[in-house]
Design a protein around this motif. Structure first.
Motif, PDB file in Angstrom:
ATOM      1  N   UNK A   1       0.821  -1.212   0.000  1.00 31.99           N
ATOM      2  CA  UNK A   1       0.000   0.000   0.000  1.00 31.99           C
ATOM      3  C   UNK A   1       0.850   1.255   0.000  1.00 31.99           C
ATOM      4  N   UNK A   2       0.359   2.259  -0.747  1.00 29.66           N
ATOM      5  CA  UNK A   2       0.953   3.588  -0.818  1.00 29.66           C
ATOM      6  C   UNK A   2      -0.099   4.604  -0.363  1.00 29.66           C
ATOM      7  N   UNK A   3       0.330   5.802   0.019  1.00 27.06           N
ATOM      8  CA  UNK A   3      -0.665   6.830   0.369  1.00 27.06           C
ATOM      9  C   UNK A   3      -1.658   7.087  -0.761  1.00 27.06           C
ATOM     10  N   UNK A   4      -1.194   7.060  -2.008  1.00 29.19           N
ATOM     11  CA  UNK A   4      -2.096   7.303  -3.142  1.00 29.19           C
ATOM     12  C   UNK A   4      -3.143   6.203  -3.264  1.00 29.19           C
ATOM     13  N   UNK A   5      -2.746   4.954  -3.043  1.00 28.09           N
ATOM     14  CA  UNK A   5      -3.708   3.856  -3.117  1.00 28.09           C
ATOM     15  C   UNK A   5      -4.717   3.963  -1.975  1.00 28.09           C
ATOM     16  N   UNK A   6      -4.281   4.324  -0.804  1.00 29.27           N
ATOM     17  CA  UNK A   6      -5.212   4.497   0.318  1.00 29.27           C
ATOM     18  C   UNK A   6      -6.220   5.612   0.014  1.00 29.27           C
ATOM     19  N   UNK A   7      -5.752   6.692  -0.600  1.00 26.32           N
ATOM     20  CA  UNK A   7      -6.664   7.779  -0.977  1.00 26.32           C
ATOM     21  C   UNK A   7      -7.692   7.298  -1.990  1.00 26.32           C
ATOM     22  N   UNK A   8      -7.265   6.495  -2.960  1.00 23.61           N
ATOM     23  CA  UNK A   8      -8.182   5.989  -3.990  1.00 23.61           C
ATOM     24  C   UNK A   8      -9.232   5.062  -3.377  1.00 23.61           C
ATOM     25  N   UNK A   9      -8.831   4.279  -2.401  1.00 22.72           N
ATOM     26  CA  UNK A   9      -9.772   3.377  -1.725  1.00 22.72           C
ATOM     27  C   UNK A   9     -10.829   4.175  -0.965  1.00 22.72           C
ATOM     28  N   UNK A  10     -10.407   5.185  -0.239  1.00 25.78           N
ATOM     29  CA  UNK A  10     -11.358   6.001   0.531  1.00 25.78           C
ATOM     30  C   UNK A  10     -12.265   6.805  -0.392  1.00 25.78           C
ATOM     31  N   UNK A  11     -11.719   7.244  -1.544  1.00 23.62           N
ATOM     32  CA  UNK A  11     -12.535   7.984  -2.510  1.00 23.62           C
ATOM     33  C   UNK A  11     -13.636   7.110  -3.092  1.00 23.62           C
ATOM     34  N   UNK A  12     -13.467   5.794  -3.040  1.00 19.61           N
ATOM     35  CA  UNK A  12     -14.466   4.847  -3.536  1.00 19.61           C
ATOM     36  C   UNK A  12     -15.623   4.673  -2.550  1.00 19.61           C
ATOM     37  N   UNK A  13     -15.497   5.278  -1.351  1.00 26.73           N
ATOM     38  CA  UNK A  13     -16.530   5.119  -0.336  1.00 26.73           C
ATOM     39  C   UNK A  13     -16.282   3.930   0.584  1.00 26.73           C
ATOM     40  N   UNK A  14     -15.042   3.477   0.614  1.00 26.62           N
ATOM     41  CA  UNK A  14     -14.651   2.349   1.460  1.00 26.62           C
ATOM     42  C   UNK A  14     -13.992   2.906   2.726  1.00 26.62           C
ATOM     43  N   UNK A  15     -14.441   2.449   3.875  1.00 25.96           N
ATOM     44  CA  UNK A  15     -13.837   2.904   5.127  1.00 25.96           C
ATOM     45  C   UNK A  15     -12.610   2.064   5.445  1.00 25.96           C
ATOM     46  N   UNK A  16     -11.651   2.655   6.152  1.00 28.77           N
ATOM     47  CA  UNK A  16     -10.439   1.943   6.546  1.00 28.77           C
ATOM     48  C   UNK A  16     -10.341   1.921   8.064  1.00 28.77           C
ATOM     49  N   UNK A  17      -9.886   0.793   8.595  1.00 25.25           N
ATOM     50  CA  UNK A  17      -9.847   0.582  10.041  1.00 25.25           C
ATOM     51  C   UNK A  17      -8.549  -0.123  10.410  1.00 25.25           C
ATOM     52  N   UNK A  18      -8.052   0.147  11.608  1.00 19.48           N
ATOM     53  CA  UNK A  18      -6.806  -0.466  12.062  1.00 19.48           C
ATOM     54  C   UNK A  18      -7.045  -1.353  13.273  1.00 19.48           C
ATOM     55  N   UNK A  19      -6.426  -2.510  13.257  1.00 22.40           N
ATOM     56  CA  UNK A  19      -6.303  -3.366  14.428  1.00 22.40           C
ATOM     57  C   UNK A  19      -4.805  -3.605  14.612  1.00 22.40           C
ATOM     58  N   UNK A  20      -4.417  -4.156  15.744  1.00 25.01           N
ATOM     59  CA  UNK A  20      -2.997  -4.376  16.012  1.00 25.01           C
ATOM     60  C   UNK A  20      -2.757  -5.818  16.409  1.00 25.01           C
ATOM     61  N   UNK A  21      -1.917  -6.515  15.653  1.00 21.36           N
ATOM     62  CA  UNK A  21      -1.442  -7.839  16.044  1.00 21.36           C
ATOM     63  C   UNK A  21       0.074  -7.833  15.897  1.00 21.36           C
ATOM     64  N   UNK A  22       0.765  -8.023  17.016  1.00 23.04           N
ATOM     65  CA  UNK A  22       2.222  -8.062  16.975  1.00 23.04           C
ATOM     66  C   UNK A  22       2.665  -9.453  16.530  1.00 23.04           C
ATOM     67  N   UNK A  23       3.179  -9.520  15.319  1.00 25.55           N
ATOM     68  CA  UNK A  23       3.534 -10.798  14.708  1.00 25.55           C
ATOM     69  C   UNK A  23       4.794 -11.343  15.367  1.00 25.55           C
ATOM     70  N   UNK A  24       4.753 -12.618  15.776  1.00 28.86           N
ATOM     71  CA  UNK A  24       5.896 -13.239  16.428  1.00 28.86           C
ATOM     72  C   UNK A  24       6.762 -14.017  15.462  1.00 28.86           C
ATOM     73  N   UNK A  25       7.946 -14.401  15.935  1.00 31.18           N
ATOM     74  CA  UNK A  25       8.883 -15.153  15.096  1.00 31.18           C
ATOM     75  C   UNK A  25       8.362 -16.539  14.763  1.00 31.18           C
ATOM     76  N   UNK A  26       7.358 -17.010  15.482  1.00 29.50           N
ATOM     77  CA  UNK A  26       6.776 -18.309  15.186  1.00 29.50           C
ATOM     78  C   UNK A  26       6.158 -18.381  13.803  1.00 29.50           C
ATOM     79  N   UNK A  27       5.872 -17.227  13.204  1.00 26.74           N
ATOM     80  CA  UNK A  27       5.284 -17.221  11.860  1.00 26.74           C
ATOM     81  C   UNK A  27       6.234 -17.845  10.832  1.00 26.74           C
ATOM     82  N   UNK A  28       7.547 -17.873  11.130  1.00 28.26           N
ATOM     83  CA  UNK A  28       8.519 -18.434  10.199  1.00 28.26           C
ATOM     84  C   UNK A  28       8.742 -19.930  10.404  1.00 28.26           C
TER      85      UNK A  28
END
Length: 351
Positions: free
Chosen positions: A192-219
């Motif tokens: 994602x780039x700032x321009x792509x995020x702007x295009x998504x919001x201009x489409x009427x799509x809302x954006x939301x953040x959650x937080x998951x701290x990814x651990x080394x176990x993912x590897x």
């Protein structure tokens, strides 16, 4: 189900060692039960509808790989030392981290580890390979010390082929990263780039953040033959109450929830009750999603291409269908898609 059911052949040259530039020019394979479509990430708004919600993981990767020396007093009082490396996994207290260490077999409780000017004592050693380290400082002071001595924890399949460098400090971080704590990037978000995020919001799509701290176990690879015997390492996550309420309103109004990355999907599914209501969440999750899982919250998933026999390939197979994903990956390999953390993306619709 057997781990071997999720295996496939991947040529070495399909593993991306650097991301494309700009970020949103990466390829995007759109996967529906009825077929596949080759696009690029910049086309994502075309597949979204007004009223949909895009959910991101706003964790920030920390330089969590630490090189150091283990110090121990020998039987005759002599000083014994050996070079070690730690990859931080999960913060257990202001001054305590669990970590994967190499060479792990040579580490024992009571050992002292020096990571440059930062020191830690080995508190315990678990059967799961995790070693608990208590550092000589805590809170923000420990954070600052880790930033000073650590390097970005590139995935093993990249680190084996080249060294980490200054470029990775920005490449291996999403543009919306906010909360320090991950030791691996939520890689779908790297597109994602700032321009792509702007295009998504201009489409009427809302954006939301959650937080998951990814651990080394993912590897870590799945080492058991029967996937029912695999144990996931826990990771800390948070869904704020107002975010949960906003996403519930989106669904009530007929909108879809599109997760950017398996990390945000796993967290939302952990925060959702059997009736499909998303609630606030604050704590650890070790959810393991395999075929047969009934998804409660997420309608569409954007994700990168994953390792053979990995828990993440099992997750996408659960989401879009095992046969569909095997066909999608065969197409991606045959047509030159780039795999893993710095690779291309896919957009999956529920099977």
């Amino acid at each position: 189900m057997k781990t071997a059911d999720f295996d496939f052949d991947l040529p070495e040259d399909r593993i991306a060692l650097r991301p494309v530039e700009p970020r949103d020019s990466a390829r995007l394979l759109v996967v529906r039960k009825g077929g596949l479509e080759d696009r690029i990430v910049r086309d994502l708004p075309e597949f979204l509808r007004p009223g949909d919600a895009l959910v991101f993981n706003d964790t920030r990767v920390i330089p969590a790989r630490l090189a150091g020396s283990r110090h121990r007093v020998g039987p005759e009082g002599e000083a014994l030392s050996v070079a070690v490396e730690a990859t931080l996994h999960h913060r257990d207290a202001p001054d305590v981290w669990s970590a994967f260490m190499k060479p792990g077999k040579r580490i024992k409780p009571g050992d002292r580890i020096a990571f440059g000017h930062l020191e830690a004592a080995v508190v315990s050693k678990g059967d799961d390979g995790l070693i608990t380290l208590r550092f000589d400082r805590a809170g923000p002071a420990l954070d600052d010390a880790i930033r000073a001595v650590g390097v970005m924890p590139l995935p093993p399949y990249i680190a084996a082929k080249r060294a980490e460098d200054d470029r990775d400090r920005s490449d291996y971080q999403t543009v919306y990263a906010e909360h320090d704590g991950s030791v691996a990037a939520p890689t779908a978000g790297l597109h994602f780039t700032p321009a792509l995020l702007d295009a998504i919001r201009a489409k009427g799509v809302s954006t939301h953040a959650v937080t998951l701290h990814v651990g080394a176990g993912t590897f870590l690879p799945v080492k058991v033959d029967d996937i029912a015997e695999h144990r996931m390492h826990s990771e800390w996550g948070e869904v704020a109450a107002d975010t949960a309420e906003a996403l519930n309103r989106v669904r009530a109004n007929g909108g879809r929830i599109i997760c950017v990355g398996t990390t945000s999907l796993r967290l939302l599914e952990s925060a959702t009750d059997p009736d499909g209501m998303i609630g606030p969440f604050h704590g650890d999750t070790a959810i393991f999603i395999t075929p047969g899982y009934r998804f409660r919250a997420v309608d569409v998933l954007m994700t990168n291409f994953h390792l053979p026999k990995s828990t993440l390939f099992m997750l996408v197979s659960a989401f879009a269908g095992t046969d569909t994903m095997k066909a999608a990956y065969a197409h991606a390999i045959a047509t030159g898609y780039r795999f893993y953390s710095y690779g291309d993306g896919s957009l999956l619709f529920r099977g």
